[in-house]
Every structure is written in structure tokens, then in C-alpha cells.
Design an enzyme around this catalytic site. Structure first.
Site, PDB file in Angstrom:
ATOM      1  N   ARG A  33      -9.209   0.269   3.802  1.00  0.00           N
ATOM      2  CA  ARG A  33      -8.302   1.237   3.168  1.00  0.00           C
ATOM      3  C   ARG A  33      -6.980   0.578   2.778  1.00  0.00           C
ATOM      4  O   ARG A  33      -6.331   1.013   1.833  1.00  0.00           O
ATOM      5  CB  ARG A  33      -7.972   2.371   4.167  1.00  0.00           C
ATOM      6  CG  ARG A  33      -9.017   3.452   4.261  1.00  0.00           C
ATOM      7  CD  ARG A  33      -8.477   4.612   5.088  1.00  0.00           C
ATOM      8  NE  ARG A  33      -7.084   4.836   4.753  1.00  0.00           N
ATOM      9  CZ  ARG A  33      -6.148   5.256   5.601  1.00  0.00           C
ATOM     10  NH1 ARG A  33      -6.458   5.533   6.841  1.00  0.00           N
ATOM     11  NH2 ARG A  33      -4.912   5.428   5.207  1.00  0.00           N
ATOM     12  N   ASP A  52       3.909   0.317  11.938  1.00  0.00           N
ATOM     13  CA  ASP A  52       2.646  -0.126  11.328  1.00  0.00           C
ATOM     14  C   ASP A  52       2.307  -1.574  11.671  1.00  0.00           C
ATOM     15  O   ASP A  52       1.248  -2.072  11.292  1.00  0.00           O
ATOM     16  CB  ASP A  52       2.692   0.061   9.794  1.00  0.00           C
ATOM     17  CG  ASP A  52       2.727   1.535   9.425  1.00  0.00           C
ATOM     18  OD1 ASP A  52       2.423   2.375  10.291  1.00  0.00           O
ATOM     19  OD2 ASP A  52       3.067   1.851   8.266  1.00  0.00           O
ATOM     20  N   ARG A  74       0.299  15.230  13.023  1.00  0.00           N
ATOM     21  CA  ARG A  74       1.068  14.642  11.915  1.00  0.00           C
ATOM     22  C   ARG A  74       1.597  15.782  11.051  1.00  0.00           C
ATOM     23  O   ARG A  74       1.045  16.085   9.994  1.00  0.00           O
ATOM     24  CB  ARG A  74       0.201  13.661  11.118  1.00  0.00           C
ATOM     25  CG  ARG A  74      -0.208  12.450  11.948  1.00  0.00           C
ATOM     26  CD  ARG A  74      -0.954  11.414  11.142  1.00  0.00           C
ATOM     27  NE  ARG A  74      -0.100  10.715  10.207  1.00  0.00           N
ATOM     28  CZ  ARG A  74      -0.509   9.687   9.462  1.00  0.00           C
ATOM     29  NH1 ARG A  74      -1.745   9.257   9.565  1.00  0.00           N
ATOM     30  NH2 ARG A  74       0.321   9.097   8.622  1.00  0.00           N
ATOM     31  N   LYS A 125       0.830  -1.212   0.000  1.00  0.00           N
ATOM     32  CA  LYS A 125       0.000   0.000   0.000  1.00  0.00           C
ATOM     33  C   LYS A 125       0.858   1.254   0.000  1.00  0.00           C
ATOM     34  O   LYS A 125       0.647   2.173  -0.800  1.00  0.00           O
ATOM     35  CB  LYS A 125      -0.907   0.005   1.242  1.00  0.00           C
ATOM     36  CG  LYS A 125      -1.572   1.360   1.494  1.00  0.00           C
ATOM     37  CD  LYS A 125      -2.394   1.395   2.762  1.00  0.00           C
ATOM     38  CE  LYS A 125      -1.710   1.949   3.957  1.00  0.00           C
ATOM     39  NZ  LYS A 125      -1.625   3.388   4.117  1.00  0.00           N
ATOM     40  N   ASN A 126       1.832   1.316   0.913  1.00  0.00           N
ATOM     41  CA  ASN A 126       2.557   2.578   1.064  1.00  0.00           C
ATOM     42  C   ASN A 126       3.545   2.845  -0.072  1.00  0.00           C
ATOM     43  O   ASN A 126       4.029   3.961  -0.210  1.00  0.00           O
ATOM     44  CB  ASN A 126       3.225   2.664   2.438  1.00  0.00           C
ATOM     45  CG  ASN A 126       2.180   2.881   3.537  1.00  0.00           C
ATOM     46  OD1 ASN A 126       1.050   3.260   3.245  1.00  0.00           O
ATOM     47  ND2 ASN A 126       2.547   2.611   4.773  1.00  0.00           N
ATOM     48  N   CYS A 155      -5.151   8.330   8.869  1.00  0.00           N
ATOM     49  CA  CYS A 155      -5.309   7.834  10.239  1.00  0.00           C
ATOM     50  C   CYS A 155      -4.869   8.896  11.232  1.00  0.00           C
ATOM     51  O   CYS A 155      -3.902   9.615  11.003  1.00  0.00           O
ATOM     52  CB  CYS A 155      -4.470   6.576  10.435  1.00  0.00           C
ATOM     53  SG  CYS A 155      -5.104   5.157   9.521  1.00  0.00           S
TER      54      CYS A 155
HETATM   55  C1  EPZ Z   1       4.250   6.822   6.569  1.00  0.00           C
HETATM   56  O1  EPZ Z   1       3.604   7.950   7.115  1.00  0.00           O
HETATM   57  C2  EPZ Z   1       3.198   5.752   6.431  1.00  0.00           C
HETATM   58  N1  EPZ Z   1       2.141   6.255   5.568  1.00  0.00           N
HETATM   59  C3  EPZ Z   1       2.634   5.378   7.792  1.00  0.00           C
HETATM   60  O2  EPZ Z   1       1.814   4.235   7.594  1.00  0.00           O
HETATM   61  C4  EPZ Z   1       3.779   4.972   8.736  1.00  0.00           C
HETATM   62  O3  EPZ Z   1       3.265   4.811  10.041  1.00  0.00           O
HETATM   63  C5  EPZ Z   1       4.877   6.040   8.753  1.00  0.00           C
HETATM   64  O4  EPZ Z   1       5.306   6.348   7.409  1.00  0.00           O
HETATM   65  C6  EPZ Z   1       6.100   5.599   9.543  1.00  0.00           C
HETATM   66  O5  EPZ Z   1       6.623   4.412   8.993  1.00  0.00           O
HETATM   67  C7  EPZ Z   1       2.302   6.238   4.257  1.00  0.00           C
HETATM   68  O6  EPZ Z   1       3.308   5.796   3.728  1.00  0.00           O
HETATM   69  C8  EPZ Z   1       1.176   6.762   3.436  1.00  0.00           C
HETATM   70  P1  EPZ Z   1       6.657   9.852   8.700  1.00  0.00           P
HETATM   71  P2  EPZ Z   1       4.363   9.346   7.122  1.00  0.00           P
HETATM   72  O7  EPZ Z   1       6.748  11.139   7.955  1.00  0.00           O
HETATM   73  O8  EPZ Z   1       5.249   9.422   5.942  1.00  0.00           O
HETATM   74  C9  EPZ Z   1       7.278  13.006  12.276  1.00  0.00           C
HETATM   75  C10 EPZ Z   1      -0.105   2.896   7.742  1.00  0.00           C
HETATM   76  O9  EPZ Z   1      -0.673   2.377   8.717  1.00  0.00           O
HETATM   77  N2  EPZ Z   1       7.279  14.016  11.196  1.00  0.00           N
HETATM   78  O10 EPZ Z   1       7.720   8.842   8.493  1.00  0.00           O
HETATM   79  O11 EPZ Z   1       3.329  10.401   7.264  1.00  0.00           O
HETATM   80  C11 EPZ Z   1       5.898  12.395  12.448  1.00  0.00           C
HETATM   81  O12 EPZ Z   1       5.099  13.191  13.294  1.00  0.00           O
HETATM   82  C12 EPZ Z   1       0.396   4.327   7.812  1.00  0.00           C
HETATM   83  O13 EPZ Z   1       0.072   2.309   6.662  1.00  0.00           O
HETATM   84  C13 EPZ Z   1       7.586  15.322  11.475  1.00  0.00           C
HETATM   85  O14 EPZ Z   1       7.823  15.694  12.626  1.00  0.00           O
HETATM   86  O15 EPZ Z   1       5.232   9.205   8.431  1.00  0.00           O
HETATM   87  C14 EPZ Z   1       6.251  11.035  13.020  1.00  0.00           C
HETATM   88  O16 EPZ Z   1       6.440  11.158  14.404  1.00  0.00           O
HETATM   89  C15 EPZ Z   1      -0.021   5.013   9.041  1.00  0.00           C
HETATM   90  N3  EPZ Z   1       7.592  16.240  10.450  1.00  0.00           N
HETATM   91  C16 EPZ Z   1       7.571  10.685  12.372  1.00  0.00           C
HETATM   92  O17 EPZ Z   1       8.105  11.927  11.886  1.00  0.00           O
HETATM   93  C17 EPZ Z   1       7.341  15.880   9.161  1.00  0.00           C
HETATM   94  O18 EPZ Z   1       7.377  16.755   8.280  1.00  0.00           O
HETATM   95  C18 EPZ Z   1       7.492   9.716  11.201  1.00  0.00           C
HETATM   96  O19 EPZ Z   1       6.540  10.187  10.258  1.00  0.00           O
HETATM   97  C19 EPZ Z   1       7.039  14.543   8.883  1.00  0.00           C
HETATM   98  C20 EPZ Z   1       7.013  13.609   9.910  1.00  0.00           C
END
Ligand code: EPZ
Length: 431
Positions: free
Chosen positions: A400, A308, A122, A22-23, A117
Site C-alpha cells: 500500500r 509512522d 481513528r 505517500k501521505n 490501517c
Molecule cells: C495521518 O493519519 C497519516 N495518514 C498516518 O500515516 C499518520 O500516522 C498520522 O497522520 C499521524 O502522523 C495519512 O496521511 C493518510 P491524525 P491521520 O489525524 O491524519 C487523533 C501511515 O502509516 N484524532 O494526525 O488520520 C487520532 O486518533 C499512516 O502512513 C482525533 O482525535 O492522523 C490520533 O490519535 C498511518 N480526532 C491523532 O489525533 C480527529 O478528528 C493524530 O491523528 C482526528 C484525529
């Protein structure tokens, strides 16, 4: 209202085929915007997030056609707008990839703030920092739309991410792909879907090196040609079925996987006493050999234990006597689902980023809801352990991200069905 109804208490046996990731799909589909010719994307999971991002591309003017159950034809050459501000866009987190793709192709993008989610704040500050470093001006319009605009093309630069972010790493790769000169992304995320996106872009003629390490170098190119590309298997879907097999003390073979991507999960299952046998593209999970032992997990960016898979693994740990500790270090608030487990009789307390599980407490059937996608999968794993009938609501979250989840669990011997409730009446829905 649609629900899943699970009659648990039976171990899972048999084989399950894992779908495309998916991702990876939700990034690769918008990445086609960058291409100067049509593409065919294969091994696409048949899930609602993919339908949504495909419809969003159509709204922008792309021709998106399903060739068969798992392949999409996408012709981006007639895209007529860089404004992606509809309700559909708001409905999914991954719509933020439209920012990087549209900015990279046209030098400007207007995209509604993403949904998805809910597990606390976020932010997307690292995405915006990257776009700005590439020469874009970014601004928030009416509190709900992000605008990013370059004077001409993005210009290659050096970016150090303050946090390891999957989304920011992929978005900056997209925006930098056709930039003038070279972009270096340091402290990049290393998830398998990052490598998959880089492989897809490179197959079209992009010049990206280092994906899968924490330094990625992107040299901008002028033209990307059409390709046929197959998406990697879904690491998290595979991890979900592995947890389900262990939680029910069953023995299953998970097909169409890349065992290396599952290392962090298999290591933990082995530590608990589950017998894991790896083959080239499948993995056998056998929890019938000896009693399972408690263990601790800490979620981390790849190659650490994936956040995840945290709720699904927690559901497994509930079944094992002893105290297990889960440390969620990626998201601030990914324990909203725990109250549902407590309603089933689980003994779990949450202290900040830790969930402390007193495993082995008897579970009883109770109506529960999916509070998000992975939490929903975890509710199924908990329900499979219970002698009794569990009703799971809010299943749109599960759909989803999990293709044919009912049929796949049924093929493993689970008694699970999707029903439509209208007052006192119940009708089973067939896929
Ligand atoms: C991706 O989300 C995935 N979603 C999420 O999967 C997954 O949990 C996550 O990566 C971590 O592996 C998709 O790929 C669509 P991040 P993403 O940016 O990219 C902080 C699922 O269940 N952060 O790696 O949005 C953030 O708050 C979903 O399939 C910032 O501070 O996650 C978090 O604590 C849910 N500033 C950490 O980094 C930013 O600009 C990691 O977030 C971006 C992120």
C-alpha cells in the site's frame, strides 16, 4: 497467498532512491477536484494506495491517466457526482480527503467512512468540527456514510483544533480553499505533507499562508488553474531504509530526500552512534563505525519523532544491547505488531503507551505477518537481522505504501523475494 521471503544476516550497502511521499500524494490527488482545469502531478509513488485513490476519482467522473511511472494527468472538469460511497472508498483511510475537496468545490459531499490501517479508534470529529464551522451540516447516514452539505459555499471562519491532526488540518484547508472570506486554523499540524499540499494549492492560485506553523490562514479564491506539480520525497520511506541500514550495521546512501524532513530520525540515529552525513538531496547512514548504543524515543506530531517510523525504529532498537523505551504518544494502539517480534525471540513488553525493549536478544526466523503498513516494513527490518529464512505474510499492507520494496532492498544487497504460495509449491514473482 503472496509472501516476502527474507534470508537475513547481511549488512546493507549501496544506494536507494526514495519515491514521492505517500501521505502527500493521497491528499494532493483528491485536491485536484478543486481545480477548474486539468493538472499533471509528478513524483507520484507507484503504490496501491495511489492506484486506489486514482480509481476513486475516475468513479466520480474525473479523467485520470498515468503519463509515465511517476506522473499522473488528472482532469477533474467532468466530475459528475459528489457521492463517493463505493467499496473502493471504504478501503482507504485517505478517502476522507474527498469530503474536504468535494465540499470545497461543490458545497456538498457524501463519502463512505474510511478504512485503512487499524490502530485503535481513528475518529474524524475534528474534520467534521471544521466543516461545521465552515457552515456545513454534517450527518452520519446508515452508520457508514458521512454527508456534509453547505447552503451555497463554505464560509470562512476561525477553527481551533482540539488535537493536532494531520488529516483534519489538510481537510479543512481543502474545504476552505474556495470559501467566502478567510479561514484561520489554529493548533494545525505541521508535517511536511501539509506544507506540500499548501504549496500545491497555492501553485494553482489558492491563498494559503502559514502552512508548516501551527496557525494556517486560508483566504478563499474563486478559480484554481491547472498546474504541473512535483510531490516531495517520502520522509517515512527514507526513515525506513535508514533504520534498516542501522539495524544491519550497514552503510547506505539514501537519495532524493529532503534532509531537513529527517531531522528527528537522524538526531536519534546519531545519539545511537550511527554516522550520518547530509548532502543537498541525499543522506549517508553509516552504522559500521562504532558499536551502537540503546536509546529512547517518543513519537510526537512534526517536528517530533514520526509515529509512522516507530515500528521500524523499534526493529532497530531490538538489535542494540540494553534497555530502550519507546513512547507512542500519537496513536492509542500502535503496538499490535510487537507480538510478531516476540515470536522471533525479541524481548519486548508493552505497558500502555510504552514498549520496553531489552535489546540484543538473539532473534530466530519465524513466520510473521504485517499487521499494518509500517509494521510490515518493520518485519522486513527484523528479518534482515536474522541468519535464517523469515516468511512475512499480509504483504498487501506493505505494498500500500512502499514502491518497489523488493527491488530497492535487493539493490542494497538484501536477499529478499516475493513468492506466491499454493500449498507446498512456491513460485517467485518478479516485479
Ligand atoms: C495521518 O493519519 C497519516 N495518514 C498516518 O500515516 C499518520 O500516522 C498520522 O497522520 C499521524 O502522523 C495519512 O496521511 C493518510 P491524525 P491521520 O489525524 O491524519 C487523533 C501511515 O502509516 N484524532 O494526525 O488520520 C487520532 O486518533 C499512516 O502512513 C482525533 O482525535 O492522523 C490520533 O490519535 C498511518 N480526532 C491523532 O489525533 C480527529 O478528528 C493524530 O491523528 C482526528 C484525529
Amino acid at each position: 497467498m503472496e509472501k516476502f521471503v527474507v534470508n537475513g544476516g547481511k549488512p546493507l550497502f549501496g544506494e536507494v532512491n526514495i519515491s514521492g511521499a505517500k501521505n502527500a500524494a493521497v491528499a494532493i490527488i483528491p485536491a485536484v477536484i478543486l481545480c477548474d482545469e486539468p493538472c499533471q502531478i509528478e513524483n507520484i509513488p507507484n503504490i496501491s494506495d495511489v492506484s486506489l485513490i486514482s480509481r476513486i476519482l475516475q468513479q466520480l467522473g474525473a479523467n485520470v491517466r498515468r503519463i509515465n511511472k511517476s506522473s499522473l494527468y488528472i482532469d477533474p472538469t467532468h466530475i459528475r457526482t459528489c457521492n463517493a460511497t463505493t467499496e473502493l472508498v471504504r478501503g482507504m483511510r485517505a478517502s476522507y480527503y474527498l469530503l474536504g475537496a468535494l465540499l470545497g468545490k461543490y458545497g456538498n459531499a457524501k463519502v463512505a467512512l474510511p478504512g485503512g490501517c487499524n490502530f485503535g479508534v481513528r475518529p474524524i470529529d475534528q474534520h467534521l468540527k471544521g466543516f461545521e464551522a465552515l457552515g456545513a451540516e454534517t450527518r452520519l447516514v446508515d452508520g457508514a456514510i458521512i454527508e456534509a452539505k453547505c447552503n451555497g459555499k463554505p464560509v470562512g471562519t476561525h477553527i481551533y483544533l482540539d488535537v493536532v491532526s494531520v488529516g483534519a488540518t489538510m481537510n479543512i484547508m481543502l474545504a476552505a480553499c474556495k470559501a467566502e472570506g478567510q479561514t484561520i486554523i489554529e493548533n494545525a499540524a505541521k508535517e511536511p505533507h501539509i506544507v506540500d499540499l499548501a504549496n500545491f494549492l497555492n501553485s494553482m492560485g489558492a491563498d494559503i499562508r502559514g502552512a508548516g506553523t501551527d496557525v494556517i490562514k486560508v483566504r478563499g479564491v474563486d478559480y484554481l488553474h491547472g498546474v504541473t506539480y512535483s510531490i516531495i520525497p517520502d520522509q517515512i520511506e527514507a526513515g525506513t531504509y535508514m533504520c534498516a541500514a542501522a539495524a544491519t550495521r550497514g552503510c547506505i546512501t539514501v537519495n532524493n530526500v529532503t534532509p531537513k524532513h529527517l531531522d528527528s530520525i537522524t538526531v536519534k540515529l546519531r545519539e545511537m552512534g550511527v554516522k550520518i552525513t547530509e548532502y543537498d538531496e541525499s543522506i549517508q547512514v553509516d552504522a559500521t563505525v562504532k558499536p551502537l548504543k540503546r536509546c529512547n524515543i517518543k513519537t510526537m506530531p512534526h517536528p517530533g519523532f514520526p509515529t509512522d517510523c516507530q515500528p521500524q525504529f523499534t526493529a532497530l532498537l531490538m538489535s542494540v544491547p540494553g534497555t530502550s523505551i519507546v513512547n507512542e504518544s500519537v496513536w492509542d494502539n500502535r503496538y499490535q505488531y510487537i507480538s510478531q517480534f516476540v515470536n522471533m525471540g525479541a524481548q519486548i513488553s508493552v505497558e500502555g503507551r510504552l514498549a520496553i525493549i531489552e535489546g540484543g536478544a538473539p532473534l530466530t526466523a519465524a513466520p510473521v505477518k504485517a499487521t499494518d503498513l509500517r509494521a510490515g516494513a518493520a518485519m522486513i527490518i527484523a528479518a534482515l537481522q536474522i541468519n535464517g529464512t523469515t516468511e512475512i505474510s499480509n504483504i498487501q499492507f506493505i505494498e500500500r505504501g512502499y514502491e518497489n520494496v523488493i527491488d530497492k532492498f535487493k539493490a542494497l544487497g538484501a536477499d529478499i523475494k516475493k513468492v506466491y504460495f499454493t500449498g507446498d509449491n512456491e513460485a517467485e514473482l518478479r516485479a
